[in-house]
Design a protein around this motif. Structure first.
Motif, PDB file in Angstrom:
ATOM      1  N   SER A   1     -57.910  23.073 -34.906  1.00 27.83           N
ATOM      2  CA  SER A   1     -57.311  21.505 -35.055  1.00 27.83           C
ATOM      3  C   SER A   1     -56.299  21.586 -35.810  1.00 27.83           C
ATOM      4  O   SER A   1     -55.137  21.308 -35.847  1.00 27.83           O
ATOM      5  N   PHE A   2     -56.444  22.942 -36.760  1.00 24.00           N
ATOM      6  CA  PHE A   2     -55.115  23.057 -38.283  1.00 24.00           C
ATOM      7  C   PHE A   2     -53.824  23.708 -37.106  1.00 24.00           C
ATOM      8  O   PHE A   2     -53.224  22.997 -37.179  1.00 24.00           O
TER       9      PHE A   2
ATOM     10  N   CYS B   1     -49.084  22.218 -33.941  1.00 23.17           N
ATOM     11  CA  CYS B   1     -47.790  21.989 -33.305  1.00 23.17           C
ATOM     12  C   CYS B   1     -47.594  20.410 -33.141  1.00 23.17           C
ATOM     13  O   CYS B   1     -46.407  20.427 -32.901  1.00 23.17           O
ATOM     14  N   VAL B   2     -48.263  19.641 -33.523  1.00 23.88           N
ATOM     15  CA  VAL B   2     -47.993  18.332 -32.282  1.00 23.88           C
ATOM     16  C   VAL B   2     -46.706  17.907 -34.351  1.00 23.88           C
ATOM     17  O   VAL B   2     -45.797  17.122 -34.112  1.00 23.88           O
TER      18      VAL B   2
ATOM     19  N   ILE C   1     -49.930  10.131 -26.895  1.00 23.37           N
ATOM     20  CA  ILE C   1     -50.971  11.278 -27.100  1.00 23.37           C
ATOM     21  C   ILE C   1     -50.375  12.039 -28.250  1.00 23.37           C
ATOM     22  O   ILE C   1     -51.647  11.515 -29.289  1.00 23.37           O
ATOM     23  N   TYR C   2     -49.198  11.868 -28.618  1.00 19.01           N
ATOM     24  CA  TYR C   2     -49.153  13.480 -29.775  1.00 19.01           C
ATOM     25  C   TYR C   2     -49.365  12.301 -30.869  1.00 19.01           C
ATOM     26  O   TYR C   2     -49.523  12.524 -32.308  1.00 19.01           O
ATOM     27  N   GLU C   3     -48.520  11.115 -30.774  1.00 16.65           N
ATOM     28  CA  GLU C   3     -48.446  10.091 -31.631  1.00 16.65           C
ATOM     29  C   GLU C   3     -49.978   9.950 -32.655  1.00 16.65           C
ATOM     30  O   GLU C   3     -50.574   9.245 -33.533  1.00 16.65           O
ATOM     31  N   ALA C   4     -50.825   9.677 -31.578  1.00 15.80           N
ATOM     32  CA  ALA C   4     -52.256   8.983 -31.503  1.00 15.80           C
ATOM     33  C   ALA C   4     -52.852  10.808 -32.752  1.00 15.80           C
ATOM     34  O   ALA C   4     -53.818  10.299 -33.343  1.00 15.80           O
TER      35      ALA C   4
END
Lengths: 281, 287
Positions: free
Chosen positions: B178-179, B184-185, B233-236
């Motif tokens: 998740s880190f 990446c996001v 998805i990236y914004e979520a």
């Protein structure tokens, strides 16, 4: 010891954990080469050589988790005592675990490399620097065993299964972070030295003293993650760019392998020594 | 349930694990400050604002929670004491919720131990912060929801894999992933935002351009870099991942853009993970 090895290999190949790790390995390797395969115009200098490095960089975490789960199972189930009761020496028990875990690591690496070879359908063989590939492979296989030696040591000496996992994963993170910090310090030192030699403006604080530089480079070479980061610089292992660095590719490979062999020898001797003294409840 | 929760808190505070975790968090916070102080002395910096360090506690919360949950809840499964609680007349849902309450409370305590230690030592060593105290507290409160969300997920993992050791491995790998995913996001959305800044005139309305200028980001507008389902998805993940939230806290001087969404996502994670956890735990065969 032969019986012990047979039994341990049988346990490894029947283990659900090992199968799960292989599946994750396959997924990871396919993910790694995804961009190269999917994007038609994607081209890179040292395209194939650079992908070999991908496995060993993350293997520290995998090996920490796998070894601590696989080895500490012996403690929690009490099978370790059974082995001693049936006449096996502590040394042979320790070495068996090391051999089996190293074999598992090498199998994972071979699976990764086989999948990476899919790239050969896209990259012409004439563009691949075979010498560099062989040197990187030799060092990365040696590193694979170094990781196993370190994490078998921690897992065999810490009795509790959960504690072994915590310490192994924490150790792998510490190695990762410290190698990253050393890499940025050494790179910055080199960058400012070059600027100073060329008479350009440079930052004096970024330049290390000779002793500091020697110590930092030594630790960077000993830490497995430090070596793994060095493998990314393919040009250091390639015959084409020999004049670019102070060591020849062969010398660099031999030096890294000798360091790895020393680390394996020291950790294994320490492991056997302390495991002999350990009170198995 | 009140008796059970009292007993659980008593077990937690009288146990060694909790105090060791508090000690570790305190030492970590102090050492972060000392390392920074040495760094400042060497580089002879004059004005030092140590705000980003206040949120390191939130960044590493996942790892701390995994260790605590595995050591605290794991023995209940491995030792079979969970069956005793059932025999004493407690329902599985009550046992699960008590565990969640205790682990969440401990995670939040660890978060504030880190925060206040860094706050006090940074004030002593460097003197000042960019963030006003009220903003820090608001950010920490949103962070607490994120920490509880992480705890709910880890306890859910514990229910599924049924063992401290495997939970530890799965949880730690999930925390590291998740880190990496957050980094990446955030990088992708920063490039996406930069791309929007340089789009041809007329692509964005004046209002949209104003929002982009003010917050350096605008939601829901496609660019060459990122668009459609990928952007959604990236914004979520940008708003919903607790690690991504913590990164964003350290970069802002006020409440971050879309902070309300962060709260909504955190609450949604807590509710869904707890409901799933209770469901799984009810079906669990306790041998």
């Amino acid at each position: 010891m032969r019986n012990l090895l047979k039994a341990e290999f049988s346990r490894l190949f029947r283990s659900r954990l090992f199968r799960i790790v292989i599946i994750l390995d396959v997924i990871y390797s396919l993910y790694t080469i995804k961009d190269y395969v999917m994007i038609p115009e994607y081209e890179d200098l040292y395209g194939f050589e650079e992908y070999i490095w991908g496995f060993i960089l993350i293997y520290g975490f995998v090996s920490a988790a796998f070894n601590s789960l696989f080895v500490s199972h012996e403690y929690s189930d009490g099978t370790l005592r059974n082995k001693i009761v049936s006449g096996h020496s502590r040394k042979s028990i320790y070495l068996t675990e090391l051999i089996v875990c190293s074999t598992a690591g090498i199998i994972l690496q071979i699976v990764y490399i086989c999948i990476i070879c899919l790239l050969l359908f896209k990259i012409d063989l004439q563009y691949i620097e075979i010498g560099a590939v062989i040197r990187i492979l030799i060092v990365s296989f040696a590193l694979n065993i170094v990781y196993n030696a370190i994490f078998v040591l921690s897992s065999m000496l810490i009795g509790s299964r959960v504690s072994a996992i915590v310490w192994s994963i924490t150790l792998s993170m510490v190695l990762f972070v410290s190698a990253g910090m050393l890499n940025s310090t050494i790179t910055s030192d080199e960058f400012h030295r070059i600027k100073r030699d060329k008479g350009l403006e440079y930052d004096e604080k970024e330049i290390l003293s000779d002793n500091q530089r020697k110590i930092y480079t030594f630790i960077y070479n000993v830490i497995p993650v430090g070596q793994a980061i060095q493998l990314e610089e393919v040009h250091n292992f390639s015959d084409d760019d020999m004049e670019a660095s102070e060591l020849s590719p062969d010398e660099r490979t031999v030096r890294l392998c000798l360091t790895d062999i020393s680390v394996i020898a020291v950790t294994t001797m320490l492991g056997v020594f302390f495991f002999r003294k350990k009170n198995l409840k | 349930m009140v008796k059970l929760i009292k007993a659980e808190f008593k077990r937690c505070f009288s146990g060694r694990v909790f105090w060791l975790m508090v000690l570790f968090t305190f030492v970590l916070a102090v050492s972060c400050n000392i390392i920074r102080l040495i760094d400042v002395r060497v580089s002879k910096e004059k004005e030092v604002f140590n705000d980003s360090m206040l949120y390191i506690g939130l960044l590493i919360a996942g790892l701390l929670v995994v260790v605590f949950v595995s050591f605290y809840t794991g023995p209940e499964f491995d030792g079979g004491t969970i069956r005793n609680k059932l025999i004493a007349g407690n329902t599985k849902a009550e046992i699960y919720l008590c565990n969640l309450a205790v682990c969440s409370a401990v995670s939040v305590i660890l978060q504030y131990v880190f925060f206040f230690t860094v706050y006090v030592f940074s004030n002593m060593f460097f003197g000042a912060f960019h963030h006003p105290f009220s903003v820090m507290i608001k950010l920490q409160l949103i962070g607490s929801l994120g920490v509880v969300a992480v705890t709910a997920i880890i306890i859910l993992i514990m229910m599924i894999v049924k063992g401290a050791a495997v939970t530890m491995v799965v949880g730690m790998i999930a925390a590291i992933l998740s880190f990496a995913m957050s980094v990446c996001v955030i990088n992708t959305l920063e490039e996406h935002s930069e791309c929007l800044f340089y789009t041809e005139e007329g692509y964005l309305t004046d209002e949209q351009y104003e929002v982009l200028n003010e917050h350096s980001y605008i939601y829901g507008v496609d660019s060459e870099e990122c668009g459609g389902a990928k952007l959604f998805i990236y914004e979520a993940l940008y708003d919903g991942l607790p690690v991504s939230q913590a990164y964003r806290f350290s970069a802002e001087k006020e409440l971050p853009y879309h902070w309300q969404y962060m709260i909504i996502y955190d609450i949604a994670i807590i509710v869904i993970a707890t409901a799933a956890g209770v469901l799984v735990f009810r079906k669990l065969n306790l041998k």
